[in-house]
Design a protein around this motif. Sequence first.
Motif, PDB file in Angstrom:
ATOM      1  N   ARG A 177      11.933  19.344   6.849  1.00  0.00           N
ATOM      2  CA  ARG A 177      11.212  18.482   7.394  1.00  0.00           C
ATOM      3  C   ARG A 177      11.293  18.113   8.960  1.00  0.00           C
ATOM      4  N   ASP A 233       0.816  -1.118  -0.237  1.00  0.00           N
ATOM      5  CA  ASP A 233       0.099  -0.073   0.139  1.00  0.00           C
ATOM      6  C   ASP A 233       0.835   1.333   0.615  1.00  0.00           C
ATOM      7  N   ARG A 234       2.325   1.471   1.032  1.00  0.00           N
ATOM      8  CA  ARG A 234       3.043   2.008   0.955  1.00  0.00           C
ATOM      9  C   ARG A 234       3.568   2.963  -0.303  1.00  0.00           C
ATOM     10  N   TYR A 275       1.592   7.196  -6.854  1.00  0.00           N
ATOM     11  CA  TYR A 275       0.932   8.047  -6.799  1.00  0.00           C
ATOM     12  C   TYR A 275       1.551   9.386  -6.708  1.00  0.00           C
ATOM     13  N   GLU A 276       2.108   9.795  -5.379  1.00  0.00           N
ATOM     14  CA  GLU A 276       2.740  10.798  -5.482  1.00  0.00           C
ATOM     15  C   GLU A 276       3.432  11.105  -6.704  1.00  0.00           C
ATOM     16  N   ALA A 319       4.632  20.720  -2.122  1.00  0.00           N
ATOM     17  CA  ALA A 319       2.993  19.297  -1.514  1.00  0.00           C
ATOM     18  C   ALA A 319       3.195  17.527  -1.714  1.00  0.00           C
ATOM     19  N   THR A 320       4.061  17.032  -2.769  1.00  0.00           N
ATOM     20  CA  THR A 320       3.818  15.425  -2.737  1.00  0.00           C
ATOM     21  C   THR A 320       5.210  15.113  -1.663  1.00  0.00           C
ATOM     22  N   ALA A 321       6.409  15.976  -1.323  1.00  0.00           N
ATOM     23  CA  ALA A 321       7.546  15.194  -0.717  1.00  0.00           C
ATOM     24  C   ALA A 321       7.578  15.826   0.695  1.00  0.00           C
ATOM     25  N   GLY A 322       6.399  17.100   0.686  1.00  0.00           N
ATOM     26  CA  GLY A 322       6.496  17.449   2.326  1.00  0.00           C
ATOM     27  C   GLY A 322       7.319  18.061   2.844  1.00  0.00           C
ATOM     28  N   HIS A 364       1.812  11.878  -9.996  1.00  0.00           N
ATOM     29  CA  HIS A 364       0.657  13.231 -10.158  1.00  0.00           C
ATOM     30  C   HIS A 364       2.203  14.247 -10.196  1.00  0.00           C
ATOM     31  N   LEU A 402       2.809   1.782  -3.018  1.00  0.00           N
ATOM     32  CA  LEU A 402       1.551   2.045  -4.607  1.00  0.00           C
ATOM     33  C   LEU A 402       1.739   4.123  -4.205  1.00  0.00           C
ATOM     34  N   SER A 403       0.634   3.874  -3.029  1.00  0.00           N
ATOM     35  CA  SER A 403       0.567   5.374  -2.130  1.00  0.00           C
ATOM     36  C   SER A 403       1.567   6.304  -2.864  1.00  0.00           C
TER      37      SER A 403
END
Lengths: 127, 540
Positions: free
Chosen positions: B288, B171-172, B178-179, B210-213, B182, B174-175
């Motif tokens: 971060r 899941d991680r 997606y990042e 936004a995507t990597a924080g 995007h 996959l997520s």
Amino acid sequence: MILVVDDEAHIVRVVAFKLRSAGFEVIEAFDGEEAWDRLEESRVDLVLTDRQMPILDGIELARRIASNPRTTNLPVIMLTARGFRLTPSELSDAGIVEMIDKPFSPRGLVERIEEVLADRNAGEAAA
Amino acid sequence: MSTPATDMNEAIDMIMAGEVECIGASWISVLDGSPRWPGIEGSIANWRQRLLVESKPIRNELEQRVEEIVSGQGRTVELMPGIWAVGSTHVENHQEHSGIALLVSGELLEHGSLSMLCNAAMLDETLVRNLADSIDFPDGGSIPAMAELVRRLHRGAVERIRSRDAQISVDRRLSDSYEELHLLNSLIDGLVLGGDTEEFLRKACDELAATAGYRWIALLVDSTGSSILGDNVLHGDEVPTRGELRRIADLSGGAVATSIDTRTHGEVGVAAIRGGGRSLGTLVAGGRPGEPIGSVELTLLASAAGHVGVFLRNAMLYADLDSMFLGTLQSMVAAIDAKDPYTRGHSQRVAVLSRDLAASIGLPDAFVRNAHLAGLVHDIGKIGVPESVLCKAGRLDEEEFALIRQHPQTGYRILKDIPQIRDLLPGVLCHHEAWNGSGYPAGLSGEEIPLLARIVAICDSFDAMSSSRTYRKALPREEVFEEIRSCADRLYDPRIVPVFLDMDFTEYDRLLERDAPISAVGAVERIEVDRDGDSPRRAA
């Protein structure tokens, strides 16, 4: 509790995973009709739905939510293919607070959901 | 990235503790060959657990024999009468998990071990016996079957937790993908050739943040990259100083993407920006606090750096091409200007005026650029007019006029085969058309005349009157304005004239002064005759 609706299982899986990791409770549905059934069973705070789905699509689902007194205030966020747009009045008629293009950033999506819910809570507290 | 191994071991131990408790046993996890004794709540209800876990004799016995028990794989070991130990080890995904279950059989109550253990665990023996009487303890013979059950429970727990972990890891991933998808998608949108550099970079930084924080992102340009990007791009809050950023970039040694632990700004990600085989700059991102920069954040940073590199490289090629093209046009124009010292700089000045006029009217950027180029090349057809005619100080005869009046068509023919400047052609062909239809070559009127040509026409006349010519001196600004005002409706688009008269002529005046002929005073005053033959003030 957040209801995630998409006929593509991998989208539901990623979104549900990110939301659960962020501490939300999540229920899942794979078309609009199933989503409506879930809404009748559970107390949902926000609906995240895809636009294009078999049986009952996202826009019809949003309209049904908006026109039912029990669910009318439920915020709906819609995932959609790039380039698809609704006019501001179509959006507000269907109670859609935001359209998010696919491919979306799961991280950005969770942040947006948190903001929408925080706004709602602030609005309710003020009311 | 998956759940850390220690968390998973704890999860397995928690499941085992619960499951073996149901069969009256205690679970002791074994890590690196040593038993980890669990803390038991000090209630008498937990007497069995306390007896097994908290009494010294059992602890000592177990600690001495832990290796033998764990490697025994389900073989039961009687630590003392009625107290059994069964070891279990399972390997799943190359990770080993071990533990020992302590079981009790009825023999415990028949021998002296109970009172010894009660003393050791500081429990009241009478109370324990009363409680134990109500329990139907298994006899020693059924212990091997229970040991087998423990082994199965253990295997089940290990498999469940490991597969849950594998699922989370899928899941991680996959997520994360997606990042990245995007981010790449957003960046590709911006990779339009000739698109706005600053806007692309701002968007790239926004998306990456936004995507990597990342809270801040800095784009440092090398000398090669600086031709496109004047300065470094800094995005976000609490960006380190330029000096600090430079030092961080130097530390990375040009790596594709790496993380560097800085003392003042925590962990930062650094990625090289390359294009066309050369280093163009460095992308540095951080902010971060407390969160390490993992492979996902670095992958995203490297993807962004890759796209920025492609964009900068394209922008450089485009700029090269553009400046070569402009340079070529300018040399052609310089060749005409060189034929007549009195028109030196005329094309350049008409270009600047046309550009400013188009902008003042509020036309789009692409049109403004075309107006500039059209102004530059509007007289290019004069290359075909003999110098004897072009520079003649006296009155022109009919034949000579005819030659001059051909220059718009000649210019059109010279330029028409260059596809990149097709849009300028109306400005060249029609810049001598007049609003009332009295112009040439086609005699178009009003809005039949392309807007570009209407713009160039007014600028052309203005410059002709404002500069000295072979046949007359320059007119004062007020007189030129008056002349133009009086010719609106007749020669010029009456809606454009007021916009023109309202423009700022500072840059124009500077050019005019620079290009002024040395002996303008010697020019023959002869305003009444026009070179182009159709109006008193229309000069070429």
